[in-house]
Each structure stands twice: as C-alpha cells, then as structure tokens.
Enzyme design. Structure first.
Site, PDB file in Angstrom:
ATOM      1  N   GLU A  52       1.006  17.330  -5.584  1.00  0.00           N
ATOM      2  CA  GLU A  52      -0.229  16.894  -6.260  1.00  0.00           C
ATOM      3  C   GLU A  52       0.153  15.688  -7.108  1.00  0.00           C
ATOM      4  O   GLU A  52       0.633  15.827  -8.235  1.00  0.00           O
ATOM      5  CB  GLU A  52      -0.763  18.016  -7.160  1.00  0.00           C
ATOM      6  N   ARG A  81       5.957   8.597  -7.572  1.00  0.00           N
ATOM      7  CA  ARG A  81       7.397   8.302  -7.569  1.00  0.00           C
ATOM      8  C   ARG A  81       8.192   9.614  -7.517  1.00  0.00           C
ATOM      9  O   ARG A  81       9.076   9.795  -6.678  1.00  0.00           O
ATOM     10  CB  ARG A  81       7.744   7.513  -8.857  1.00  0.00           C
ATOM     11  N   GLY A 101       2.706  15.526 -10.425  1.00  0.00           N
ATOM     12  CA  GLY A 101       3.174  14.423 -11.257  1.00  0.00           C
ATOM     13  C   GLY A 101       2.998  13.105 -10.531  1.00  0.00           C
ATOM     14  O   GLY A 101       2.140  12.977  -9.651  1.00  0.00           O
ATOM     15  N   SER A 102       3.829  12.149 -10.868  1.00  0.00           N
ATOM     16  CA  SER A 102       3.682  10.804 -10.319  1.00  0.00           C
ATOM     17  C   SER A 102       4.068  10.764  -8.838  1.00  0.00           C
ATOM     18  O   SER A 102       4.844  11.602  -8.356  1.00  0.00           O
ATOM     19  CB  SER A 102       4.576   9.840 -11.097  1.00  0.00           C
ATOM     20  N   CYS A 145      -5.333  13.054 -13.510  1.00  0.00           N
ATOM     21  CA  CYS A 145      -5.083  12.517 -12.158  1.00  0.00           C
ATOM     22  C   CYS A 145      -6.397  12.095 -11.525  1.00  0.00           C
ATOM     23  O   CYS A 145      -6.429  11.213 -10.677  1.00  0.00           O
ATOM     24  CB  CYS A 145      -4.375  13.565 -11.302  1.00  0.00           C
ATOM     25  N   GLY A 155       7.061  12.564  -6.648  1.00  0.00           N
ATOM     26  CA  GLY A 155       6.725  13.324  -5.441  1.00  0.00           C
ATOM     27  C   GLY A 155       7.546  12.879  -4.242  1.00  0.00           C
ATOM     28  O   GLY A 155       7.973  13.697  -3.425  1.00  0.00           O
TER      29      GLY A 155
HETATM   30  P1  NAD Z   1       6.144  12.644 -13.873  1.00  0.00           P
HETATM   31  O1  NAD Z   1       6.231  12.390 -12.415  1.00  0.00           O
HETATM   32  O2  NAD Z   1       6.847  11.737 -14.782  1.00  0.00           O
HETATM   33  O3  NAD Z   1       6.681  14.115 -14.210  1.00  0.00           O
HETATM   34  C1  NAD Z   1       6.110  15.263 -13.636  1.00  0.00           C
HETATM   35  C2  NAD Z   1       7.140  16.376 -13.591  1.00  0.00           C
HETATM   36  O4  NAD Z   1       8.148  16.035 -12.632  1.00  0.00           O
HETATM   37  C3  NAD Z   1       7.872  16.603 -14.898  1.00  0.00           C
HETATM   38  O5  NAD Z   1       8.052  17.991 -15.080  1.00  0.00           O
HETATM   39  C4  NAD Z   1       9.200  15.891 -14.677  1.00  0.00           C
HETATM   40  O6  NAD Z   1      10.238  16.381 -15.475  1.00  0.00           O
HETATM   41  C5  NAD Z   1       9.435  16.183 -13.208  1.00  0.00           C
HETATM   42  N1  NAD Z   1      10.333  15.248 -12.518  1.00  0.00           N
HETATM   43  C6  NAD Z   1      10.487  13.930 -12.761  1.00  0.00           C
HETATM   44  N2  NAD Z   1      11.368  13.392 -11.878  1.00  0.00           N
HETATM   45  C7  NAD Z   1      11.753  14.397 -11.061  1.00  0.00           C
HETATM   46  C8  NAD Z   1      12.659  14.481  -9.946  1.00  0.00           C
HETATM   47  N3  NAD Z   1      13.321  13.420  -9.503  1.00  0.00           N
HETATM   48  N4  NAD Z   1      12.806  15.678  -9.335  1.00  0.00           N
HETATM   49  C9  NAD Z   1      12.123  16.756  -9.754  1.00  0.00           C
HETATM   50  N5  NAD Z   1      11.287  16.742 -10.816  1.00  0.00           N
HETATM   51  C10 NAD Z   1      11.101  15.576 -11.461  1.00  0.00           C
HETATM   52  O7  NAD Z   1       4.560  12.696 -14.226  1.00  0.00           O
HETATM   53  P2  NAD Z   1       3.857  12.787 -15.662  1.00  0.00           P
HETATM   54  O8  NAD Z   1       3.958  11.495 -16.360  1.00  0.00           O
HETATM   55  O9  NAD Z   1       4.283  14.042 -16.365  1.00  0.00           O
HETATM   56  O10 NAD Z   1       2.331  13.043 -15.220  1.00  0.00           O
HETATM   57  C11 NAD Z   1       1.437  12.042 -14.892  1.00  0.00           C
HETATM   58  C12 NAD Z   1       1.297  11.903 -13.393  1.00  0.00           C
HETATM   59  O11 NAD Z   1       0.948  13.150 -12.806  1.00  0.00           O
HETATM   60  C13 NAD Z   1       0.196  10.962 -12.970  1.00  0.00           C
HETATM   61  O12 NAD Z   1       0.644  10.186 -11.892  1.00  0.00           O
HETATM   62  C14 NAD Z   1      -0.928  11.887 -12.548  1.00  0.00           C
HETATM   63  O13 NAD Z   1      -1.856  11.306 -11.655  1.00  0.00           O
HETATM   64  C15 NAD Z   1      -0.161  12.983 -11.919  1.00  0.00           C
HETATM   65  N6  NAD Z   1      -0.917  14.217 -11.842  1.00  0.00           N
HETATM   66  C16 NAD Z   1      -1.407  14.608 -10.635  1.00  0.00           C
HETATM   67  C17 NAD Z   1      -2.181  15.752 -10.535  1.00  0.00           C
HETATM   68  C18 NAD Z   1      -2.765  16.178  -9.221  1.00  0.00           C
HETATM   69  O14 NAD Z   1      -3.193  17.319  -9.139  1.00  0.00           O
HETATM   70  N7  NAD Z   1      -2.821  15.333  -8.202  1.00  0.00           N
HETATM   71  C19 NAD Z   1      -2.433  16.530 -11.674  1.00  0.00           C
HETATM   72  C20 NAD Z   1      -1.894  16.117 -12.891  1.00  0.00           C
HETATM   73  C21 NAD Z   1      -1.137  14.961 -12.960  1.00  0.00           C
END
Ligand code: NAD
Length: 472
Positions: free
Chosen positions: A231, A212, A209-210, A265, A214
């Site tokens: 990731e 932030r 995910g983001s 991503c 991570g």
């Molecule tokens: P996001 O960070 O908003 O959410 C991702 C996941 O994290 C969700 O399941 C969310 O509920 C969970 N989450 C959010 N805050 C959390 C916390 N404090 N503790 C634990 N879990 C939490 O991301 P998104 O908007 O769903 O996805 C887009 C982002 O993901 C982009 O930044 C993209 O680049 C990244 N991404 C990276 C990869 C990679 O392999 N590098 C792959 C896909 C997406």
C-alpha cells in the site's frame, strides 16, 4: 532508544527500546509457537476473542485518539476517526470469522467432489507508515488474526507510542485467552523491516509507506518468493465538470487536499477543472483556503495541524521550489510557518509539469484546466501512481465514462465524493506504483490465507481427468 517527539511543539513524548536481533528472533519464535495453536482455534472463536479488542478500543477511543493527535499531529476529529476505523474493522472481522468461504465446483468425474478451502498462512509481517499510526495496523492485523495468523508489527519510527498503546490493549485481551503472542510489536527503523522482508518464516509482508520503500521490500521478499501486500504512495486526482454541484465539490476538495495537512495517501493532489468554471471555482477555493484554521491540533477549532517533522516541511519547500522552476505558479499559501506548521498551498499548473508526477507528502494542490473529459481522464491517468480518484458531475454518461474500462485507472474511483476518507467495507488499495495490494473490506482477507483445492473421490473407480486412460 527510539525517541518520540510531538510535531505539535517538538516536545519529547517518550522513549521506547529499539528491538535487537535477539528480540527479533524471540518474537518470530513465539509467533510460530503461538501460530501452531491459534490456527486450530475455530475461526468464529477467534472472532469472539478479537471482538474484545474492539470493546477495549471503544472504551479507550478518546485516550488513544489523544495519543494519535500528540504523536502524529492529527486534529482530534480525525484522530478519533482513526480509532473508530479500528473498531469498525474489528466488527467487520467478527462477522468475517464466520464467512471465510471457499467455492465448490462440479467435478467432471463421477463420484468426485472438488472444493476450495482457506487455511491460515502463518506469521505475517506488518510494516506501517506514520500517517495512520493505528488504523492501518488494524486493517491488517485484525483480519489476519481472525484468519488464524499471528502478526509481527513494525510501526513507523515517528509513532512508536501509538503502537505501544495498541500492543498493550492487545496484550491485556490476548493474555486472558492464553494467546499472548498473536500480536507482537518490534520498534525500530528500516533495518527491522529489512530483516522481516528477508525472513522466510514470514510468508507475507504487508507494507504501507512510500513507493521507494515498497520497491525495496518487494525485491527482498520477491527474492525468497514470499508474498507482499503493498500500500504505497498516491497521487490522487479529481475532475470537475461544468454541471457539478460546486458547493459540494468545494467542500470535498478542501477536505481532500488540505485535511490531515495533506498527509494521507488518498490526499487530493491534482484538481482538473473544466475551463468554463475554472476562474470562479479557483476564486472560491482561494477564499476557502483563507478560512482554514492552522494550529495546535488539540484545539477544537483547528482544521490543519502540523506536518510530521521539520524534514517534511523542508521536503515541501523543496517541492515548491521545483514547481516554480518548472513553470508552476503558486497562487495561494505554501509558507513554512513556525515549527512543523505550513500553510496549505494552491498551484496553477500546466498539465505537463514534471514534478506533478511525484507525491509531495504535504498540502500542495495542483489546479489544471481542461476542455474535454477524455483529455482530463488521459491527464489524470498519466502518473505512475494509481490509488484514489474522483469525478464531480451530475451527468450520468460522464460519470459512467469515468468508471468504465477507459476511465480512471485507480484502485478507488468515486463519483461526487472526494478522494480521501474511504469506508472499511470496500477493498482499499491502488494500482501501478501504489503497489497493487488490497486491504480492509470485501475479500481482502484472502491475502492472509492460503487456498487449498481439494478433490475427494467417493466412487469405487479411479477415472483420470481429461479422460486419460492409463490402465495396467
Ligand atoms: P516510509 O516509506 O518512509 O516508511 C514506511 C514504513 O516503512 C516505516 O515503518 C519505515 O520504517 C519502513 N521502511 C522504510 N524503509 C524500509 C525498508 N527498506 N525495508 C523495510 N521497511 C522500511 O513512509 P512514511 O513517510 O512513513 O509514510 C508516508 C508514505 O506512506 C506516503 O508515500 C503515503 O502515500 C504512503 N501511505 C500509503 C498508504 C496506502 O494505503 N496506500 C497508506 C498510508 C501511507
């Protein structure tokens, strides 16, 4: 209840119950109990069981792909591609189940043998993002399962139905073999991810995910000295040299930057054009963007579906406002259309544009002109993220420079291939604020196991290492 709305038209697709604390505890307890048995099943047998999930996915490819389209808004070809990626990783994992190799070393002591063996790690927490609602789970969970782990999945709150469908497929297969809780899903938002991050019963949290998110997960898991596999966001660049095959380059740039509506991503976000070819290439790019068919992703002719939500559209518009305030010039598109649809955007940018250092998760492509390859590489690397990168050239020296230690600083570096659309065979992931994790192919499986170094003394003496004498 968690409601799932389609980004295609805002329709309510369904609702799933949010996991309670009691559900959470039950899932972890079941996973631990299952782990005690699953870890003792020989890895090749685990592979044979997991193989059947692949068979089921083959049968359900178009149905599951259609659900990905409905819930995440991906066009049919990309949605089915995502399911294909799951099938591919299952095939990979089946082979891997016979190849969880450890090294052996020559001992410095006579009559001694040293080797490494890999054991299952435990119950793995997998947190995923909305933009790959099924494939990223598979990269993690399928490998973890052949490694002998159990997996608790917290999917993105925007795509709960995709997760439920995958869970049901797994349930059907795993129940047949008496291991119904190798794979489990807990639906909900960040609070469940936080609970997982804090839970010492989960030795590894794999989070996608983001950046932030991570950073938050890394701090919480780090506080208990657990392991993370991160990731996170990308900010991917592509350098075009004057000798490049520009037809090829154009296709790679358009797919990489506008495909998946800019929500990968690995989406191409920064394009470095050599000054000599920049005006002509920019004109071709604008013409190509004009051909992109934006609309309902269920229609075969559509190339660009919607963004995931109205929030994502608003975020893109905020990004475009910042770009213009800071001196970037929008040269094509950027408009918010009806619903969650946007027109992919091209921006002419000075290399120092501050907002270019951030990931705007939408189809916004910056065009930057350069004179020297070294300058382009330096600008390319001068962002916090380090996921995917590419160079288009037919000059071997330039390509090798880009791939050398003073070249791209990313986890993925391509020559004459765009930044997005990786195969599962290689290790996938990025450096710096992308998190440093590696998933999918190569030796990424090691993240899901614990390494044990074994020394066996088959002599009748007890020589100490380093020749130390300690005689009584
Ligand atoms: P996001 O960070 O908003 O959410 C991702 C996941 O994290 C969700 O399941 C969310 O509920 C969970 N989450 C959010 N805050 C959390 C916390 N404090 N503790 C634990 N879990 C939490 O991301 P998104 O908007 O769903 O996805 C887009 C982002 O993901 C982009 O930044 C993209 O680049 C990244 N991404 C990276 C990869 C990679 O392999 N590098 C792959 C896909 C997406």
């Amino acid at each position: 209840m968690l409601s799932s709305y389609s980004p295609i038209n805002g329709a309510l697709l369904g609702q799933v119950p949010v996991a309670t604390l009691a559900d959470y505890q039950q899932a972890v307890t079941r996973a631990q109990e299952t782990f005690n048995r699953w870890r003792m099943v020989p890895a090749p047998q685990r592979g044979q069981i997991v193989r059947e999930i692949g068979e089921e996915l083959r049968r359900r490819k178009s149905e599951l792909g259609a659900l990905v389209t409905l819930e995440a808004g991906k066009i049919k070809a990309e949605a089915e591609g995502e399911v294909q990626e799951m099938i591919d990783i299952v095939d990979f994992a089946v082979g891997l189940s016979r190849q969880l190799y450890g090294l052996s070393m020559h001992s410095e002591r006579p009559g001694h043998r040293i080797y490494e063996q890999w054991h299952p790690l435990g119950v793995i927490g997998v947190i995923t993002a909305f933009n790959f609602p099924v494939a990223v789970w598979a990269w993690n969970a399928i490998l973890a399962a052949v490694c002998g782990d159990c997996v608790i999945w917290k999917p993105a709150p925007q795509t709960p139905l995709c997760a439920q469908a995958v869970q049901e497929i797994c349930d059907q297969v795993m129940a047949r073999y008496g291991f119904p809780h190798v794979f489990q899903t807990l639906q909900g938002g960040a609070e469940i991810g936080e609970r997982m991050s804090d839970d010492p019963r989960l030795p590894l949290i794999s989070a996608t995910g983001s950046t932030r998110m991570g950073k938050l997960v890394a701090q919480r898991v780090g506080a208990r000295l657990g392991r993370t596999l991160l990731e996170l966001g990308g900010n991917n660049g592509l350098i075009v040299l004057p000798d490049a095959d520009l037809d090829l380059t154009l296709r790679a740039v358009v797919f990489g930057a506008a495909g998946t509506a800019g929500q990968r991503c690995t989406t191409l976000r920064r394009l470095f054009l050599h000054r000599s070819i920049a005006p002509a290439f920019t004109a071709r790019l604008i013409a190509a963007y004009g051909q992109l068919r934006i609309g309902d992703p269920r229609e075969a002719s559509t190339l660009i579906g919607p963004l995931i939500s109205a929030d994502a559209v608003a975020n893109m518009q905020r990004g475009l406002a910042a770009i213009q305030e800071q001196g970037g010039q929008i040269i094509y598109g950027g408009e918010a259309l009806e619903g969650c649809y946007v027109r992919p955007c091209l921006v002419k940018a000075p290399p120092s544009l501050p907002v270019m250092r951030e990931e705007i998760f939408a189809p916004v492509l910056y065009l930057v002109e350069f004179d020297e390859l070294d300058q382009a590489i330096a600008w390319h690397n001068d962002v916090p993220q380090g996921l995917s990168s590419a160079i288009f050239t037919r000059d071997l020296l330039a390509a090798e420079t880009f791939l050398s230690a003073r070249g791209s600083d990313c986890g993925i570096a391509n020559v004459n291939i765009g930044t997005s659309g990786a195969e599962i065979g290689g290790a996938f992931g990025g450096e710096k604020e992308t998190g440093g994790g590696r998933e999918s192919g190569s030796d990424s499986w090691k993240a899901y196991m614990r390494r044990q170094t074994v020394t066996v003394n088959w002599s009748k003496q007890l020589p100490l290492a380093q020749g130390i004498q300690f005689d009584l």
